[in-house]
Design a protein around this motif. Structure first.
Motif, PDB file in Angstrom:
ATOM      1  N   MET A 222      -7.614   4.005   0.131  1.00 30.31           N
ATOM      2  CA  MET A 222      -8.398   2.829   0.500  1.00 30.31           C
ATOM      3  C   MET A 222      -9.890   3.162   0.576  1.00 30.31           C
ATOM      4  SD  MET A 222      -6.607   0.088   0.652  1.00 30.31           S
ATOM      5  CE  MET A 222      -7.878  -0.913   1.433  1.00 30.31           C
TER       6      MET A 222
ATOM      7  N   VAL B  62       1.493  -1.274   1.376  1.00 29.69           N
ATOM      8  CA  VAL B  62       1.592  -0.207   0.376  1.00 29.69           C
ATOM      9  C   VAL B  62       3.021   0.314   0.405  1.00 29.69           C
ATOM     10  CG1 VAL B  62       0.662   1.977  -0.455  1.00 29.69           C
ATOM     11  CG2 VAL B  62      -0.827   0.372   0.782  1.00 29.69           C
TER      12      VAL B  62
ATOM     13  N   ARG C  22     -11.095   3.165  -2.907  1.00 31.37           N
ATOM     14  CA  ARG C  22     -11.220   1.825  -3.470  1.00 31.37           C
ATOM     15  C   ARG C  22     -12.455   1.115  -2.927  1.00 31.37           C
ATOM     16  NH1 ARG C  22     -11.082   1.235  -7.398  1.00 31.37           N
ATOM     17  NH2 ARG C  22     -11.007  -1.024  -7.293  1.00 31.37           N
TER      18      ARG C  22
ATOM     19  N   LEU D  32      -2.972   0.288  -6.141  1.00 34.03           N
ATOM     20  CA  LEU D  32      -4.156  -0.037  -5.353  1.00 34.03           C
ATOM     21  C   LEU D  32      -5.432   0.017  -6.190  1.00 34.03           C
ATOM     22  CD1 LEU D  32      -3.623   1.666  -1.860  1.00 34.03           C
ATOM     23  CD2 LEU D  32      -3.981  -0.772  -2.309  1.00 34.03           C
TER      24      LEU D  32
ATOM     25  N   PHE E 266      -2.762  -5.760   3.032  1.00 30.57           N
ATOM     26  CA  PHE E 266      -2.046  -5.083   1.955  1.00 30.57           C
ATOM     27  C   PHE E 266      -0.846  -4.371   2.553  1.00 30.57           C
ATOM     28  CE2 PHE E 266      -6.189  -4.135  -0.599  1.00 30.57           C
ATOM     29  CZ  PHE E 266      -6.209  -5.436  -1.076  1.00 30.57           C
TER      30      PHE E 266
END
Length: 261
Positions: free
Chosen positions: A124, A50, A127, A103, A48
């Motif tokens: 993160m 960001v 998540r 996200l 990913f």
């Protein structure tokens, strides 16, 4: 891509992300994260990016920020946030670009925050927790999984017998996926942490060498052999589960025998 080249690419990607004022963070995923297993010669780069607010779409549209951008052979938009890139040497990148708020669309298990210029690690971690809870909340029960697995075998072999080989094999491949999900749920293994909660077929051969090997070899054969192997392995590995459909398995086995006399 050998290990040295893989690590060199990771280092260069991280350097470029760090130097790009549009980038807030970089998160390694899967093999790139090197959590339960290191990358090998067959690993892709999954990650990913960001972005700071207002820059995510620009980074999705451009490719000059990638290492070796001049060697890209193919790039395409897979999802609203995600892209795939293939280099001329066959190396693959699978990545998504999010801003911090976006996200919330991501589902994650193995990850490693490589670059954090503000709030990325915290988001993160959040998540990952939410993904685990979501998978637990939406997981189907055993009766549904067994029913789906067995009827995929039945329909797959019916279509194969009708001459719809491609469609039939697709149903059997789905039966393989469901079997692997049930195997992970009900058969403990010392290396179970290597399994992928988002893709039940990943690394089954490493966690269950005997069963995974038998299933993999069956997939390389014809559809009737794969169907018989699925029924046989399920009886051997999963018949202890209360929801195991013994009568249903017997009925499907009889049907397969009738189709292939």
């Amino acid at each position: 891509m050998d290990t040295a080249a893989y690590q060199a690419f990771t280092t260069e990607l991280t350097r470029r992300a760090d130097a790009d004022g549009r980038v807030r963070g970089l998160v390694a995923l899967g093999s790139m994260a090197a959590r339960d297993y290191p990358p090998d010669d067959f690993s892709d780069h999954d990650f990913f990016v960001v972005a700071w607010p207002g820059h995510a779409e620009t980074l999705r549209q451009e490719r000059g920020w990638l290492p070796r951008a001049e060697d890209v052979a193919l790039v395409f938009r897979e999802t609203a946030h995600g892209l795939k890139v293939v280099y001329r040497d066959g190396h693959l990148l699978e990545f998504a670009v999010f801003d911090l708020e976006e996200l919330s669309f991501a589902r994650v298990n193995r990850y490693r925050v490589v670059l954090d210029k503000g709030g990325v690690t915290e988001r993160m971690d959040e998540r990952a927790r939410d993904t685990t809870l979501e998978l637990q909340r939406t997981a189907p029960d055993d009766a549904w999984l067994f029913g789906q697995w067995l009827t995929q075998v039945l329909v797959g072999m019916g279509r194969h017998a009708r001459g719809e080989g491609l469609s039939g094999r697709a149903r059997l491949d789905e039966a393989v996926r469901l079997f692997c999900l049930l195997l992970a749920r009900h058969v403990p293994a010392p290396r179970a942490s290597l399994l992928d909660g988002l893709d039940p077929v990943r690394r089954v051969e490493r966690v269950y060498p005997e069963t995974g090997g038998e299933l993999s070899r069956a997939q390389q054969g014809d559809s009737p052999s794969l169907a018989r192997t699925l029924l046989w392995l399920a009886e051997r590995e999963l018949s202890h589960v209360p929801a195991f459909p013994r009568d249903g398995v017997a009925a499907v086995r009889a049907r397969l025998e009738a189709l292939h006399r």
